[in-house]
Design a protein around this motif. Sequence first.
Motif, short mmCIF file in Angstrom:
data_model
loop_
_atom_site.label_atom_id
_atom_site.label_comp_id
_atom_site.label_asym_id
_atom_site.label_seq_id
_atom_site.Cartn_x
_atom_site.Cartn_y
_atom_site.Cartn_z
N SER A 1 0.69 -7.76 -7.94
CA SER A 1 1.07 -8.16 -9.30
C SER A 1 1.24 -6.90 -10.13
O SER A 1 0.29 -6.18 -10.38
N ALA B 1 1.85 -6.68 -13.21
CA ALA B 1 1.15 -6.81 -14.48
C ALA B 1 -0.31 -6.41 -14.35
O ALA B 1 -0.89 -5.82 -15.25
N HIS C 1 -3.19 -20.06 -15.51
CA HIS C 1 -2.35 -19.16 -14.71
C HIS C 1 -2.27 -19.58 -13.25
O HIS C 1 -3.10 -20.33 -12.74
N ASP D 1 -2.68 -14.31 -10.57
CA ASP D 1 -2.33 -13.89 -11.92
C ASP D 1 -3.57 -13.94 -12.82
O ASP D 1 -4.69 -14.08 -12.34
N LYS E 1 -0.72 -12.03 -17.58
CA LYS E 1 0.60 -12.54 -17.20
C LYS E 1 1.09 -13.57 -18.22
O LYS E 1 2.30 -13.70 -18.44
N TYR F 1 8.58 -18.42 -11.46
CA TYR F 1 7.95 -18.07 -12.73
C TYR F 1 8.82 -18.54 -13.89
O TYR F 1 9.47 -17.75 -14.57
#
Length: 303
Positions: free
Chosen positions: A27, A29, A85, A89, A93, A282
């Motif tokens: 990820s 993020a 989430h 995540d 996110k 997403y």
Amino acid sequence: MLRKIKRSLVVALCCTAIGAGLAGCESDAMDDWDPLAGTEKADGEKKAGADLIDGTQKIKIEGKSVNVSCAGDAAEGKPVVVLLHGAGDGVDKLAALQKTLSGKNRVCSYDRLGSGASDQPDDPQTFASSGKVLTGVLDRVAGEAPVVLAGHSLGGLIAARYAPEHKDRIKGLVLMDATPSTMSADIRKAIPASAKGPAAELRAQNLAVFAGQNPEKLVVPDGKVQSAGDIPVEVIKHGKPYLAALPTYGPKLEKAWSAGQRGWLALSTSSKLTTAEKSEHYIYVDQPEVAVKAIESVAALAG
């Protein structure tokens, strides 16, 4: 090329749709995630008005530290929107979506145990134990106010399992490409045990994740869709068929996923299905306006 397709499908099914861990999910993020330190509050009691969480804070629930983030003002009679989430995540996110929604609503999110800045679970988790943590979060972020749950992927599955058992509190649902309620069986049907190569690896990895081999240690059994009554429910499914990229078995996975999204409509007699035509998994990133519109619509009906 085949290796690239296989990796993207593992990430799609295992990391974002089902869980994380065996597939080596990444990820971007999370690489930049620097959670704000906050004071930890005691377990249990419901809070009201000024005592509700504002900003990012760690609280104690079931003896564990849980990272919670809230924005927007509470208003009498209006529901609190709580974002859940997907696997792999966290609240980071969901930050952009939460900020957008907070202009009109009180909106909160939290890292489940094993995710983001929250503690790790000591033992395997079930929907029941994960639900206790969610209840603790709702006690602190919503008090006595009604709640709309908006979940992505695994978060959507958790929201859909929780709502029918908490009809007194959950007054609306938005499921953003939620993991279907029969995904384990769907994978077994779509990818037979005789499959070889990337498909066989994908099958084995995802079934292991469902059995609890994921960072949340959450065991995810298949189950029937239960009714949450007549609360407003909006199910949003992806419109770009990314699952079909898997050779041979991809189209079957896409078909099963679409059927699973339609299956969530049984949650309520007031449910609707929306397709985010330009989005892959997403939805709130690819087409945030679709997610925002659905959540604001459900929140207005639930208020």
